[in-house]
Design an enzyme around this catalytic site. Sequence first.
Site, PDB file in Angstrom:
ATOM      1  N   TYR A 103       0.967  -1.284   0.012  1.00 43.53           N
ATOM      2  CA  TYR A 103      -0.020  -0.029   0.192  1.00 43.53           C
ATOM      3  C   TYR A 103       0.807   1.293   0.049  1.00 43.53           C
ATOM      4  CZ  TYR A 103      -3.664   3.424   1.027  1.00 43.53           C
ATOM      5  OH  TYR A 103      -4.649   4.450   1.239  1.00 43.53           O
ATOM      6  N   TRP A 105       1.100   5.800  -1.557  1.00 44.28           N
ATOM      7  CA  TRP A 105       0.902   6.830  -2.464  1.00 44.28           C
ATOM      8  C   TRP A 105       2.196   6.806  -3.796  1.00 44.28           C
ATOM      9  CZ3 TRP A 105      -2.399  11.444  -3.082  1.00 44.28           C
ATOM     10  CH2 TRP A 105      -3.669  11.151  -2.707  1.00 44.28           C
TER      11      TRP A 105
HETATM   12  N1  LIG Z   1      -1.701  18.310   2.774  1.00 44.85           N
HETATM   13  C1  LIG Z   1      -2.076  17.276   2.761  1.00 44.85           C
HETATM   14  N2  LIG Z   1      -3.536  16.983   2.229  1.00 44.85           N
HETATM   15  C2  LIG Z   1      -3.679  15.476   2.066  1.00 44.85           C
HETATM   16  C3  LIG Z   1      -2.863  14.596   2.762  1.00 44.85           C
HETATM   17  C4  LIG Z   1      -1.758  14.893   3.281  1.00 44.85           C
HETATM   18  O1  LIG Z   1      -0.938  14.195   3.601  1.00 44.85           O
HETATM   19  N3  LIG Z   1      -1.277  16.205   3.142  1.00 44.85           N
HETATM   20  N4  LIG Z   1      -3.392  13.330   2.348  1.00 44.85           N
HETATM   21  C5  LIG Z   1      -4.421  13.130   1.523  1.00 44.85           C
HETATM   22  C6  LIG Z   1      -4.886  11.645   1.690  1.00 44.85           C
HETATM   23  S1  LIG Z   1      -4.137  10.363   1.269  1.00 44.85           S
HETATM   24  C7  LIG Z   1      -6.195  11.622   2.308  1.00 44.85           C
HETATM   25  S2  LIG Z   1      -6.953  10.209   2.399  1.00 44.85           S
HETATM   26  C8  LIG Z   1      -6.959  12.586   2.744  1.00 44.85           C
HETATM   27  C9  LIG Z   1      -7.738  12.392   4.088  1.00 44.85           C
HETATM   28  O2  LIG Z   1      -8.658  13.377   4.416  1.00 44.85           O
HETATM   29  P1  LIG Z   1      -9.248  13.516   5.680  1.00 44.85           P
HETATM   30  O3  LIG Z   1      -9.250  12.025   6.419  1.00 44.85           O
HETATM   31  O4  LIG Z   1     -10.625  14.032   5.612  1.00 44.85           O
HETATM   32  O5  LIG Z   1      -8.244  14.466   6.198  1.00 44.85           O
HETATM   33  P2  LIG Z   1      -7.769  14.691   7.961  1.00 44.85           P
HETATM   34  O6  LIG Z   1      -6.900  15.774   8.088  1.00 44.85           O
HETATM   35  O7  LIG Z   1      -7.164  13.244   8.532  1.00 44.85           O
HETATM   36  O8  LIG Z   1      -9.100  15.082   8.591  1.00 44.85           O
HETATM   37  C10 LIG Z   1      -9.873  16.127   8.284  1.00 44.85           C
HETATM   38  C11 LIG Z   1     -10.204  16.956   9.543  1.00 44.85           C
HETATM   39  O9  LIG Z   1     -11.253  16.155  10.224  1.00 44.85           O
HETATM   40  C12 LIG Z   1     -11.210  16.619  11.522  1.00 44.85           C
HETATM   41  N5  LIG Z   1     -12.040  15.407  12.399  1.00 44.85           N
HETATM   42  C13 LIG Z   1     -11.039  14.484  12.977  1.00 44.85           C
HETATM   43  N6  LIG Z   1     -11.983  13.652  13.719  1.00 44.85           N
HETATM   44  C14 LIG Z   1     -12.973  14.403  13.880  1.00 44.85           C
HETATM   45  C15 LIG Z   1     -14.346  13.933  14.467  1.00 44.85           C
HETATM   46  O10 LIG Z   1     -14.520  12.993  15.245  1.00 44.85           O
HETATM   47  N7  LIG Z   1     -15.435  14.664  14.109  1.00 44.85           N
HETATM   48  C16 LIG Z   1     -15.341  15.852  13.334  1.00 44.85           C
HETATM   49  N8  LIG Z   1     -16.388  16.433  12.993  1.00 44.85           N
HETATM   50  N9  LIG Z   1     -14.007  16.289  12.382  1.00 44.85           N
HETATM   51  C17 LIG Z   1     -13.106  15.414  12.773  1.00 44.85           C
HETATM   52  C18 LIG Z   1      -9.879  17.127  11.774  1.00 44.85           C
HETATM   53  O11 LIG Z   1     -10.124  18.131  12.699  1.00 44.85           O
HETATM   54  C19 LIG Z   1      -9.276  17.342  10.627  1.00 44.85           C
HETATM   55  O12 LIG Z   1      -8.668  18.264  10.438  1.00 44.85           O
HETATM   56  O13 LIG Z   1      -6.278  13.865   2.637  1.00 44.85           O
HETATM   57  C20 LIG Z   1      -5.398  14.116   1.543  1.00 44.85           C
HETATM   58  N10 LIG Z   1      -5.046  15.436   1.557  1.00 44.85           N
HETATM   59  N1  LIG Z   2      -2.689   7.912  12.572  1.00 46.35           N
HETATM   60  C1  LIG Z   2      -2.935   8.037  11.024  1.00 46.35           C
HETATM   61  N2  LIG Z   2      -2.394   7.195  10.285  1.00 46.35           N
HETATM   62  C2  LIG Z   2      -2.700   7.431   8.816  1.00 46.35           C
HETATM   63  C3  LIG Z   2      -3.746   8.365   8.541  1.00 46.35           C
HETATM   64  C4  LIG Z   2      -4.554   8.932   9.401  1.00 46.35           C
HETATM   65  O1  LIG Z   2      -5.411   9.831   9.316  1.00 46.35           O
HETATM   66  N3  LIG Z   2      -4.010   8.961  10.909  1.00 46.35           N
HETATM   67  N4  LIG Z   2      -4.213   8.653   7.170  1.00 46.35           N
HETATM   68  C5  LIG Z   2      -3.835   7.294   6.395  1.00 46.35           C
HETATM   69  C6  LIG Z   2      -4.023   7.576   4.906  1.00 46.35           C
HETATM   70  S1  LIG Z   2      -5.189   8.107   4.554  1.00 46.35           S
HETATM   71  C7  LIG Z   2      -2.870   7.161   4.059  1.00 46.35           C
HETATM   72  S2  LIG Z   2      -3.577   7.082   2.265  1.00 46.35           S
HETATM   73  C8  LIG Z   2      -1.726   6.587   4.552  1.00 46.35           C
HETATM   74  C9  LIG Z   2      -0.451   7.260   3.516  1.00 46.35           C
HETATM   75  O2  LIG Z   2       0.613   6.191   3.713  1.00 46.35           O
HETATM   76  P1  LIG Z   2       1.634   6.073   2.458  1.00 46.35           P
HETATM   77  O3  LIG Z   2       0.922   6.082   1.345  1.00 46.35           O
HETATM   78  O4  LIG Z   2       2.319   4.961   2.666  1.00 46.35           O
HETATM   79  O5  LIG Z   2       2.600   7.155   2.648  1.00 46.35           O
HETATM   80  P2  LIG Z   2       3.722   8.052   2.017  1.00 46.35           P
HETATM   81  O6  LIG Z   2       4.580   8.937   2.800  1.00 46.35           O
HETATM   82  O7  LIG Z   2       2.955   8.622   0.589  1.00 46.35           O
HETATM   83  O8  LIG Z   2       4.628   6.900   1.434  1.00 46.35           O
HETATM   84  C10 LIG Z   2       4.948   6.820   0.114  1.00 46.35           C
HETATM   85  C11 LIG Z   2       6.387   6.273  -0.060  1.00 46.35           C
HETATM   86  O9  LIG Z   2       6.749   5.924  -1.506  1.00 46.35           O
HETATM   87  C12 LIG Z   2       7.964   6.311  -1.732  1.00 46.35           C
HETATM   88  N5  LIG Z   2       8.203   6.706  -3.146  1.00 46.35           N
HETATM   89  C13 LIG Z   2       7.824   7.925  -3.980  1.00 46.35           C
HETATM   90  N6  LIG Z   2       8.055   7.732  -5.172  1.00 46.35           N
HETATM   91  C14 LIG Z   2       8.611   6.468  -5.394  1.00 46.35           C
HETATM   92  C15 LIG Z   2       8.997   5.681  -6.552  1.00 46.35           C
HETATM   93  O10 LIG Z   2       8.902   6.168  -7.612  1.00 46.35           O
HETATM   94  N7  LIG Z   2       9.348   4.449  -6.413  1.00 46.35           N
HETATM   95  C16 LIG Z   2       9.377   3.816  -5.205  1.00 46.35           C
HETATM   96  N8  LIG Z   2       9.499   2.641  -4.830  1.00 46.35           N
HETATM   97  N9  LIG Z   2       8.997   4.594  -4.083  1.00 46.35           N
HETATM   98  C17 LIG Z   2       8.381   5.984  -4.314  1.00 46.35           C
HETATM   99  C18 LIG Z   2       8.286   7.776  -0.901  1.00 46.35           C
HETATM  100  O11 LIG Z   2       9.376   8.101  -0.811  1.00 46.35           O
HETATM  101  C19 LIG Z   2       7.561   7.003   0.369  1.00 46.35           C
HETATM  102  O12 LIG Z   2       8.382   6.393   1.244  1.00 46.35           O
HETATM  103  O13 LIG Z   2      -1.469   6.834   5.779  1.00 46.35           O
HETATM  104  C20 LIG Z   2      -2.455   6.518   6.699  1.00 46.35           C
HETATM  105  N10 LIG Z   2      -1.961   6.740   8.100  1.00 46.35           N
HETATM  106 MO   LIG Z   3      -5.342   8.315   1.934  1.00 45.93          MO
END
Ligand SMILES: Nc1nc2c(c(=O)[nH]1)N[C@H]1C(S)=C(S)[C@@H](COP(=O)(O)OP(=O)(O)OC[C@H]3O[C@@H](n4cnc5c(=O)[nH]c(N)nc54)[C@H](O)[C@@H]3O)O[C@H]1N2
Ligand SMILES: Nc1nc2c(c(=O)[nH]1)N[C@H]1C(S)=C(S)[C@@H](COP(=O)(O)OP(=O)(O)OC[C@H]3O[C@@H](n4cnc5c(=O)[nH]c(N)nc54)[C@H](O)[C@@H]3O)O[C@H]1N2
Ligand SMILES: [Mo]
Length: 761
Positions: A103, A105
């Site tokens: 898994y 990104w």
């Molecule tokens: N800058 C930036 N943007 C991203 C990402 C990133 O790593 N960096 N990751 C991307 C990815 S992979 C994903 S899946 C999305 C995730 O998107 P989300 O899961 O929606 O993002 P979060 O920032 O984890 O949460 C959004 C907000 O929900 C609020 N929240 C938390 N718990 C609760 C609750 O119980 N009730 C309510 N009402 N609100 C709550 C928090 O205050 C939080 O700031 O974001 C994407 N966008």
């Molecule tokens: N506590 C908590 N944990 C969370 C979340 C949360 O809300 N709370 N959010 C979750 C969510 S929504 C997500 S999507 C996950 C995200 O978790 P990940 O998607 O696993 O996080 P990334 O840091 O984006 O990891 C991507 C990796 O790919 C590598 N990479 C980039 N380009 C390349 C390439 O070309 N080749 C190879 N081989 N590697 C490359 C980068 O260096 C990095 O190490 O985290 C989850 N974890």
């Molecule tokens: Mo995500």
Amino acid sequence: MAHWGMYSASAADGEVVDIRPHAGDSSPSPALGNVPGSVKHRSRITGPSVRRGWLENGPGPTDRRGNDDYVAVTWDELTDLLAGELRRVIDRHGNEAIYGGSYGWASAGRFHHAQSQVHRFLNCLGGYTRSVNSYSTGATGVIMPHVVGAHWKMFSRSTSWKVIAAETDLLVAFGGVPAKNTSVNHGGTSDHPTESALDALRARGGEIVSVSPLRDDMHGAATWLAPVPGSDVAVMLGLAYVLAVENLHDTNFLDKYTTGYDTFERYLLGASDGIPKTPEWASAKSGIAAEAIVDLARSMASRRTLITVTWSLQRVKSGEQAPWMGITLASMLGQIGIPGGGFGHGYGSMNEPGLGPVPYPLPTLPQGLNPITAHIPVAAIADMLLGPGTEFDYNGRRMTYPDIKLVHWAGGNPFHHHQDLGRLRRAFGRPDTIVVHDPYWTPMAKHADIVVPSTTSLERNDLSCTRNDPLLVAMQQAVPRYADSRDDYDTFAVVARKMGVADGFTEGRTSGEWIEHLYDQWRGYLRSANVETPEFDEFWRAGSVRMATEEDLTLFADYREDPVSNALRTPSGRIEIFSEVIDGFGYQDCIGHPAWFEPVEWLNGGRAQHFPLHLIANQPRTRLHSQLDHGATSQASKVQGREPIRMHSVAAAARGVTDGDVVRVFNDRGACLAGVVVDDGMLDDVVQLSTGAWYDPLDPADTNSLCKHGNPNVLTPDVGASSLSQGSTGQHVLVQIERYDEALPPITAFDPPTMTVRSVG
Ligand SMILES: Nc1nc2c(c(=O)[nH]1)N[C@H]1C(S)=C(S)[C@@H](COP(=O)(O)OP(=O)(O)OC[C@H]3O[C@@H](n4cnc5c(=O)[nH]c(N)nc54)[C@H](O)[C@@H]3O)O[C@H]1N2
Ligand SMILES: Nc1nc2c(c(=O)[nH]1)N[C@H]1C(S)=C(S)[C@@H](COP(=O)(O)OP(=O)(O)OC[C@H]3O[C@@H](n4cnc5c(=O)[nH]c(N)nc54)[C@H](O)[C@@H]3O)O[C@H]1N2
Ligand SMILES: [Mo]
């Protein structure tokens, strides 16, 4: 192009020195600031490396992962070792013993997409145990197909921002619409229109109510309601109760477009369980005044209202309930399918919701077929590795964890994404071999046996596009390949040759030929649909081609217009407020209709007596996940080098800490250091620490070591959302905080491991 936006780069001496955001981007992402200096950063993996213990003792379970030296080997040795080990595992244990779920990104780009590459490669070898669903929408991905027939359509065919700006009178946003998150889109994006759409809505006199623990989840909300985190379903039930008893619900809509409302209403009114879900009941759970709930319900029924739920609300225990209850509430209002009304899921979670979809397929690298049926819900990885042969529930089935011998990872970072990292480290001690491809010495790479140095997307050509953005972009190489790194494709091609499956994997093409082939194939497809696009060379010179996107969409408008021809893909063809299928599973933790389940990690439960602060582990504002945590934007946010933790002044004062102090954040699973930022834009017993600081154990030999850097996943629970989805519940965790008065240990997360000379035996 990056997941966080489109840009051009200036390079000198093999390094990116400056970047310029795409001229058409109305609100470029701050994460772009992490790119300069990233190519030659000291955390890059300079060449093929193998963990010393693995090289000397061979494959097998070990407690040395994460605490060992590495040996530099040649590419020929590395690919020999990798081919030999894959062959050994397949011959002795079968393909099911390879976990290729991998898994993560990775980076933007349709061809060099690391997950697609590793899956295609493993499929050529006869398949692998895979993962299903995502960390992003783990609960939604399983519940929504039962409720509305699909889950992805809710994002990719969501109501357009343009329609919301023009039509919505009241936007009720659970989780707000956090601008920080819209900077990101899987596969890239050429524009970030969210903020301007919200401004336009306000300028028209539209009102925004943000229901979220953090004030800054919504800029300029007229009303900010801060519920006890995890209590949203109770608030929604309270709103629904008012609609039902005041006869403000749309019974025509419920009759025509939904099924099971009656059963739900018996629960709502307390007929089935003796507990009417009154505004007072909801207030006791959430801390929001009962009058505010009554007022909001009446206001919602009187105007064009859009209810949105961010994905964070389903990344918790019982995470299925909030989106299900959100749709139920919107169904009661009867505005689903009307422009600017109804329901949305993920506005402010990703840039995609609200953007028009491209109406045809995108160029895609075929991954081949995986004949192995074994799979797990993605967040069950530690359960699987620790419990081979153990049974578990998933979406109505009783399944068994396979016995994994080899873990093959490319393009993800489990030390970013998974929960309870101490437990994950023990799980990673179990397999015979762990293989990781990454450009950087991430904590995951430092737990691997075979470390494959990958290029970054800056070091190669690719195509990029995403399903809700008009631009197909020529991603042109900006710098030469760093040190002795290689494109993942080239590595897989060599290993495939050594294992006798080169033809299947490469089909005789170099990566350059593949990119052109994928483009031409796509162009041919479009031509058959009477859409003309330039020839490859012309496209490459121009740098991008503009595709059509569908504009002015309203989610479920087609269903509203004709619920028979456009029936949903649910058993009833309708929105299932009661699902016989889910009811039939007989789960205690996810019954046949949306319901309130008391969380474990929340302020109103017994656990809060020991750990009295509710930590929100949300997405970082300054980067994408763990990527480029060493970059300038991310580093500028750190406090004494630690990840910032936001605390209310009351909570800070009670602990004798203030802005700029370093604290120890802990519970019974683990502890980390973090740097205090005092912020009163939240309840006084809520704290916020984003994910993404690279895991940095004080004592690498101790799986439960303090993380010096501030990774919240040393604290979060590794439990599934429910028996239905088993989705990640990483968003919420209860903690305690104390001042850290000891000498501050230096951050070592970005240092490469010790490289030793091989002792040839
Ligand atoms: N800058 C930036 N943007 C991203 C990402 C990133 O790593 N960096 N990751 C991307 C990815 S992979 C994903 S899946 C999305 C995730 O998107 P989300 O899961 O929606 O993002 P979060 O920032 O984890 O949460 C959004 C907000 O929900 C609020 N929240 C938390 N718990 C609760 C609750 O119980 N009730 C309510 N009402 N609100 C709550 C928090 O205050 C939080 O700031 O974001 C994407 N966008
Ligand atoms: N506590 C908590 N944990 C969370 C979340 C949360 O809300 N709370 N959010 C979750 C969510 S929504 C997500 S999507 C996950 C995200 O978790 P990940 O998607 O696993 O996080 P990334 O840091 O984006 O990891 C991507 C990796 O790919 C590598 N990479 C980039 N380009 C390349 C390439 O070309 N080749 C190879 N081989 N590697 C490359 C980068 O260096 C990095 O190490 O985290 C989850 N974890
Ligand atoms: Mo995500």
